[in-house]
Design an enzyme around this catalytic site. Structure first.
Site, PDB file in Angstrom:
ATOM      1  N   ASN A 140      44.287  39.154  36.614  1.00 42.64           N
ATOM      2  CA  ASN A 140      42.811  39.353  36.926  1.00 42.64           C
ATOM      3  C   ASN A 140      44.107  39.788  38.961  1.00 42.64           C
ATOM      4  O   ASN A 140      44.918  39.011  38.782  1.00 42.64           O
ATOM      5  CB  ASN A 140      41.754  38.204  38.121  1.00 42.64           C
ATOM      6  CG  ASN A 140      41.186  37.724  36.698  1.00 42.64           C
ATOM      7  OD1 ASN A 140      41.409  39.010  35.762  1.00 42.64           O
ATOM      8  ND2 ASN A 140      40.064  36.840  37.026  1.00 42.64           N
ATOM      9  N   GLY A 141      43.881  40.918  39.228  1.00 41.54           N
ATOM     10  CA  GLY A 141      44.454  41.418  40.405  1.00 41.54           C
ATOM     11  C   GLY A 141      45.060  42.785  40.146  1.00 41.54           C
ATOM     12  O   GLY A 141      45.013  43.452  39.160  1.00 41.54           O
ATOM     13  N   LYS A 168      20.907  46.385  49.296  1.00 39.53           N
ATOM     14  CA  LYS A 168      20.279  45.667  48.566  1.00 39.53           C
ATOM     15  C   LYS A 168      19.611  46.702  47.541  1.00 39.53           C
ATOM     16  O   LYS A 168      20.505  47.230  46.594  1.00 39.53           O
ATOM     17  CB  LYS A 168      19.085  45.022  48.915  1.00 39.53           C
ATOM     18  CG  LYS A 168      19.751  43.361  49.683  1.00 39.53           C
ATOM     19  CD  LYS A 168      20.366  42.782  48.253  1.00 39.53           C
ATOM     20  CE  LYS A 168      21.904  42.679  48.020  1.00 39.53           C
ATOM     21  NZ  LYS A 168      22.431  42.061  49.175  1.00 39.53           N
ATOM     22  N   HIS A 216      19.624  59.958  68.926  1.00 39.30           N
ATOM     23  CA  HIS A 216      21.004  60.158  68.335  1.00 39.30           C
ATOM     24  C   HIS A 216      21.694  60.891  67.010  1.00 39.30           C
ATOM     25  O   HIS A 216      23.036  60.962  67.033  1.00 39.30           O
ATOM     26  CB  HIS A 216      22.173  59.184  68.795  1.00 39.30           C
ATOM     27  CG  HIS A 216      21.481  58.805  70.363  1.00 39.30           C
ATOM     28  ND1 HIS A 216      21.494  59.708  71.372  1.00 39.30           N
ATOM     29  CD2 HIS A 216      21.212  57.451  70.961  1.00 39.30           C
ATOM     30  CE1 HIS A 216      21.545  58.783  72.531  1.00 39.30           C
ATOM     31  NE2 HIS A 216      20.626  57.971  71.854  1.00 39.30           N
ATOM     32  N   ARG A 250      30.265  38.185  36.872  1.00 41.92           N
ATOM     33  CA  ARG A 250      31.039  38.585  37.997  1.00 41.92           C
ATOM     34  C   ARG A 250      30.749  40.440  37.139  1.00 41.92           C
ATOM     35  O   ARG A 250      31.710  41.407  38.679  1.00 41.92           O
ATOM     36  CB  ARG A 250      31.855  37.909  37.754  1.00 41.92           C
ATOM     37  CG  ARG A 250      32.332  36.552  38.112  1.00 41.92           C
ATOM     38  CD  ARG A 250      33.001  35.983  37.701  1.00 41.92           C
ATOM     39  NE  ARG A 250      34.299  36.302  38.063  1.00 41.92           N
ATOM     40  CZ  ARG A 250      34.893  35.043  39.205  1.00 41.92           C
ATOM     41  NH1 ARG A 250      34.430  34.362  39.523  1.00 41.92           N
ATOM     42  NH2 ARG A 250      35.534  36.015  40.553  1.00 41.92           N
ATOM     43  N   GLU A 289      21.215  44.799  55.150  1.00 40.16           N
ATOM     44  CA  GLU A 289      21.072  44.299  54.429  1.00 40.16           C
ATOM     45  C   GLU A 289      20.619  44.878  53.728  1.00 40.16           C
ATOM     46  O   GLU A 289      20.599  45.089  52.083  1.00 40.16           O
ATOM     47  CB  GLU A 289      21.074  43.420  55.107  1.00 40.16           C
ATOM     48  CG  GLU A 289      21.205  42.205  53.669  1.00 40.16           C
ATOM     49  CD  GLU A 289      22.247  42.221  52.811  1.00 40.16           C
ATOM     50  OE1 GLU A 289      22.769  42.799  53.265  1.00 40.16           O
ATOM     51  OE2 GLU A 289      21.619  40.978  51.198  1.00 40.16           O
ATOM     52  N   GLU A 291      23.339  49.170  46.247  1.00 36.87           N
ATOM     53  CA  GLU A 291      23.469  48.308  45.182  1.00 36.87           C
ATOM     54  C   GLU A 291      22.440  48.368  43.861  1.00 36.87           C
ATOM     55  O   GLU A 291      23.378  48.604  42.365  1.00 36.87           O
ATOM     56  CB  GLU A 291      23.813  46.604  45.810  1.00 36.87           C
ATOM     57  CG  GLU A 291      24.628  46.528  46.729  1.00 36.87           C
ATOM     58  CD  GLU A 291      24.158  45.354  46.584  1.00 36.87           C
ATOM     59  OE1 GLU A 291      25.301  44.405  45.909  1.00 36.87           O
ATOM     60  OE2 GLU A 291      23.556  44.708  47.368  1.00 36.87           O
ATOM     61  N   LYS A 335      31.380  40.725  41.150  1.00 38.82           N
ATOM     62  CA  LYS A 335      30.519  39.332  41.883  1.00 38.82           C
ATOM     63  C   LYS A 335      31.392  39.122  42.981  1.00 38.82           C
ATOM     64  O   LYS A 335      30.900  38.879  44.220  1.00 38.82           O
ATOM     65  CB  LYS A 335      29.780  38.666  41.753  1.00 38.82           C
ATOM     66  CG  LYS A 335      29.228  37.578  41.673  1.00 38.82           C
ATOM     67  CD  LYS A 335      27.820  37.702  42.258  1.00 38.82           C
ATOM     68  CE  LYS A 335      26.970  36.904  43.169  1.00 38.82           C
ATOM     69  NZ  LYS A 335      26.175  37.056  44.136  1.00 38.82           N
ATOM     70  N   TRP A 346      37.601  44.879  35.055  1.00 40.31           N
ATOM     71  CA  TRP A 346      36.346  45.884  35.875  1.00 40.31           C
ATOM     72  C   TRP A 346      37.598  46.636  35.952  1.00 40.31           C
ATOM     73  O   TRP A 346      38.519  46.183  36.736  1.00 40.31           O
ATOM     74  CB  TRP A 346      36.437  45.153  37.204  1.00 40.31           C
ATOM     75  CG  TRP A 346      35.558  45.541  38.087  1.00 40.31           C
ATOM     76  CD1 TRP A 346      33.863  45.793  37.866  1.00 40.31           C
ATOM     77  CD2 TRP A 346      36.145  46.226  39.401  1.00 40.31           C
ATOM     78  NE1 TRP A 346      33.455  46.356  39.276  1.00 40.31           N
ATOM     79  CE2 TRP A 346      34.563  46.738  39.283  1.00 40.31           C
ATOM     80  CE3 TRP A 346      36.611  46.188  39.995  1.00 40.31           C
ATOM     81  CZ2 TRP A 346      34.556  47.435  40.700  1.00 40.31           C
ATOM     82  CZ3 TRP A 346      36.844  46.783  40.949  1.00 40.31           C
ATOM     83  CH2 TRP A 346      35.517  47.481  41.506  1.00 40.31           C
ATOM     84  N   CYS A 387      37.138  41.320  37.274  1.00 43.64           N
ATOM     85  CA  CYS A 387      37.908  40.692  36.476  1.00 43.64           C
ATOM     86  C   CYS A 387      37.053  38.898  35.598  1.00 43.64           C
ATOM     87  O   CYS A 387      37.307  38.679  36.935  1.00 43.64           O
ATOM     88  CB  CYS A 387      39.392  41.001  36.340  1.00 43.64           C
ATOM     89  SG  CYS A 387      39.608  42.221  36.352  1.00 43.64           S
TER      90      CYS A 387
HETATM   91  C1  F6R Z   1      25.886  42.565  47.923  1.00 41.24           C
HETATM   92  C2  F6R Z   1      27.500  41.155  47.775  1.00 41.24           C
HETATM   93  C3  F6R Z   1      28.746  41.892  48.321  1.00 41.24           C
HETATM   94  C4  F6R Z   1      29.577  40.454  48.856  1.00 41.24           C
HETATM   95  C5  F6R Z   1      31.001  41.063  49.281  1.00 41.24           C
HETATM   96  C6  F6R Z   1      31.505  39.567  49.633  1.00 41.24           C
HETATM   97  O1  F6R Z   1      25.062  41.976  47.695  1.00 41.24           O
HETATM   98  O2  F6R Z   1      26.973  40.737  47.409  1.00 41.24           O
HETATM   99  O3  F6R Z   1      28.535  42.403  49.499  1.00 41.24           O
HETATM  100  O4  F6R Z   1      28.825  39.898  50.343  1.00 41.24           O
HETATM  101  O5  F6R Z   1      31.164  41.305  48.485  1.00 41.24           O
HETATM  102  O6  F6R Z   1      31.563  39.192  48.833  1.00 41.24           O
HETATM  103  P1  F6R Z   1      31.597  37.344  49.715  1.00 41.24           P
HETATM  104  O7  F6R Z   1      30.672  36.871  50.016  1.00 41.24           O
HETATM  105  O8  F6R Z   1      31.639  36.188  48.264  1.00 41.24           O
HETATM  106  O9  F6R Z   1      32.475  37.166  50.426  1.00 41.24           O
END
Ligand code: F6R
Length: 610
Positions: free
Chosen positions: A100-101, A487, A506, A27, A483, A490, A605, A75, A2
């Site tokens: 927010n929260g 990606k 396994h 975000r 990773e 996501e 974000k 959000w 949010c």
């Molecule tokens: C994936 C991504 C998330 C963040 C995670 C932690 O592409 O961006 O998995 O890495 O939400 O966020 P930060 O790094 O801001 O603590």
């Protein structure tokens, strides 16, 4: 997650609020709204599900204007994505709230407020804030005192901004667990959940601390701490670029940010490494003295940042002789863990505001860690302010929800930390000079690697109609495979799993068929022969493989295996280099699939709720 923007000015603030919301779009959100105290004394509100532009269109078609206002991108947590659940929420057409929260005790608050006669028009926890403040105002308190009393009844996390129709000259804001920043203007003041929202109107900011409540008028900002005592908080001049939000000619922020990696990694290294080693004190004043005593490292992070931590564990143990544990923050914070003697706690975060990581840091500070270091991209963020040491990754604003350049700069930071800790723990001279030389070569290697884009676009074509995929790596490439899988899922919504390739037999081998592409990261290192055996295991079962391999690794492409050559690089930087083709692969697959690359569905974000 949010986003909040608020303003108290003499001029009409509608455009400021909408521009602020647009700047927070990255975000992640699913609906948006704005409330204004109009000059005729009315409180007006417009809300829309969908994009901020839809809200902006609706506002443009209305008569709405006002010099005090609040706005929000939501959000969804409590209650579906509907207009009725979008913020701002009202109480009795008098109080307006954005939040927010999560108010965790909202059910009991809701019951109490219903008994007092309040009628709820949404399914949100936020509406309890509006009614609770209204109830306090009814007893004759001013807005500031009403909010101060109300927050005492809330459990959970909030960054909230509240307006009262009867007192249009001010907003009152409260922070506990969700960040808020006050922007200082000339004869006007602002509030937001992220300084990015306010960069067009000011560069002077006050970051509120936990428990702060503040009253903001056009000319004054009065802040009170969690005990209600007046406090002064530092005014910080932001050096974030105003136009960090532009796509710079790229189709998506994510692509722009992938291509920025050589530059931001160069920035991350600047004045931190010399020809022969690490410059003194790069981890901050007093860091070298702390590092002398470190015998163990505990890394805490979430998502992509967690993968950076997992990679760092290989480096810290291999090169720096320091034992290291890595854990997901949401797990760490809810279990009892043993603190090793002389342990350094390291948090990693792009945003510096991730709720679980922040909570884990706070918990760890009470648990006997020797010191805490954060590796972070946002100066002034909560993790930076609350850690003993802070190392800034200098990636610049990252707008795409999927983290790219933040990750590679985190890895660069960890190679520097490996040098710093290794120096105190008998690191081999050859390892030290090897890492330093590899770091010097890194920006150019990243540029070279980005040039293989064309081959990846073709590969993405073959990939885009698949539903599942498997990513394989060994050693420090295993977290890179993780990773890569993250990606892909996501932004393309293709199911992707990562395995350390030694684990194949396994269990996951049972999944292999020609409908399940297998992506392999294969630098030319001491594990290459082992990895090749794993590749044969997949081939023997009819699997289709896409191998990102060092050109000297001697993989022969055939019907079942497509080989994409990656420039040769020194071992310490190989995880950073191999990250790039995987980022590009997910980007091009998402492009073909037509997903919302920069704002993938359901994601945010900065994850400021747990
Ligand atoms: C994936 C991504 C998330 C963040 C995670 C932690 O592409 O961006 O998995 O890495 O939400 O966020 P930060 O790094 O801001 O603590």
């Amino acid at each position: 997650m949010c986003g909040i923007v608020g303003a108290v000015a003499e001029r009409n603030v509608v455009e400021i609020l909408l521009e602020g919301l647009k700047r927070l779009e990255y975000r992640g959100y699913d609906s948006a709204g704005v409330a204004l105290l109009q000059s005729d004394g009315n409180l007006t509100r417009i809300r829309r599900t969908g994009k901020v532009q839809e809200l902006a269109d609706a506002v443009a078609n209305s008569e709405a204007l006002g010099s005090t206002g609040i706005a929000h991108t939501r959000w969804a947590t409590h209650g579906g994505v509907t207009e009725a659940n979008a913020h701002p929420h009202f109480s009795s057409e008098r109080v307006a709230v954005v939040h927010n929260g999560i108010i965790e005790n909202y059910v009991s608050l809701r019951n109490q407020l219903t008994e007092k006669g309040y009628r709820f028009t949404s399914d949100t926890d936020t509406e309890t804030i509006a009614h609770t403040v209204h109830e306090e105002l009814k007893s004759g308190k001013n807005l500031l005192n009403a909010v101060q009393s109300a927050v005492n009844t809330f459990h959970g996390a909030y960054g909230t901004v509240i307006m009262d129709k009867e007192d249009p000259s001010r907003v009152v804001v409260a922070r506990s667990g969700s960040p808020l920043v006050i922007g200082l203007g000339l004869g006007e003041n602002f509030i937001a959940s992220d300084q990015m929202a306010l960069l067009p109107v000011t560069r002077r900011f006050i970051f509120l601390e936990e428990g702060d409540v503040a009253e903001i008028t056009r000319r004054t900002v009065d802040i009170f701490d969690k005990h209600g005592a007046p406090v002064e908080r530092e005014v910080v001049e932001s050096n974030i670029e105003h136009d960090a939000g532009d796509k710079g000619g790229y189709r998506h922020y994510m692509l722009k940010e992938i291509h920025e990696q050589p530059t931001v990694v160069r920035n991350a290294l600047q004045q931190r490494i010399t020809e022969t080693g690490l410059a003194p004190d790069v981890f901050g004043e007093g860091a070298d003295a702390i590092f002398k005593q470190v015998k163990h490292v505990q890394i805490i992070a979430c998502g992509t940042s967690y993968h950076a931590g997992m990679t760092a564990r290989y480096w810290l143990e291999q090169y720096a002789n320091v034992s290291c544990n890595v854990e997901i923050a949401s797990e760490f914070r809810y279990r009892k863990s043993v603190v090793h003697p002389n342990s350094l706690l390291i948090t990693i975060s792009q945003s510096g505001e991730t709720a679980d990581t922040l909570a884990a840091l706070r918990l760890a500070k009470e648990s006997g860690y020797m010191s805490s270091l954060t590796i972070c991209n946002v100066p002034g963020s909560s993790l930076v302010r609350e850690s003993d040491l802070a190392f800034m990754t200098r990636a610049g604003a990252e707008i795409g929800v999927a983290s790219t350049k933040a990750f590679t700069t985190q890895l660069t930071a960890f190679l520097m930390l490996t040098l710093a800790l290794g120096k105190e723990n008998g690191m081999l001279e050859s390892d030290e000079s090897g890492i330093v030389a590899a770091l010097h070569s890194l920006p150019a290697k990243l540029e070279e690697t980005l040039a293989i884009t064309n081959g990846i676009e073709d590969l993405a074509e073959e990939f885009a109609d698949k539903n599942h995929s498997l990513f394989l790596g060994r050693g420090d490439q295993y977290p890179i495979a993780m990773e890569g899988a993250l990606k892909l899922k996501e932004i393309s919504y293709i199911h992707a799993e990562a395995y350390a390739s030694g684990e194949l037999k396994h269990g996951p081998l049972a999944l292999i068929d020609d409908e399940m592409p297998v992506i392999v990261v294969a630098p030319n290192n001491e594990l290459l022969e082992k990895l090749k055996s794993n590749v044969e295991e997949v081939r023997a079962r009819g699997g289709i493989m896409y191998v990102f391999a060092d050109k000297d690794a001697a993989f022969e492409g055939d019907e079942s295996m497509r080989v994409i050559n990656v420039p040769h690089c020194d071992s310490p930087i190989a995880p950073i280099i191999y990250t790039l083709p995987l980022q590009l692969l997910s980007y091009y697959v998402a492009l073909i699939k037509g997903t919302d690359v920069d704002q993938p569905r359901n994601l945010a974000k900065s994850v400021t709720v747990e």
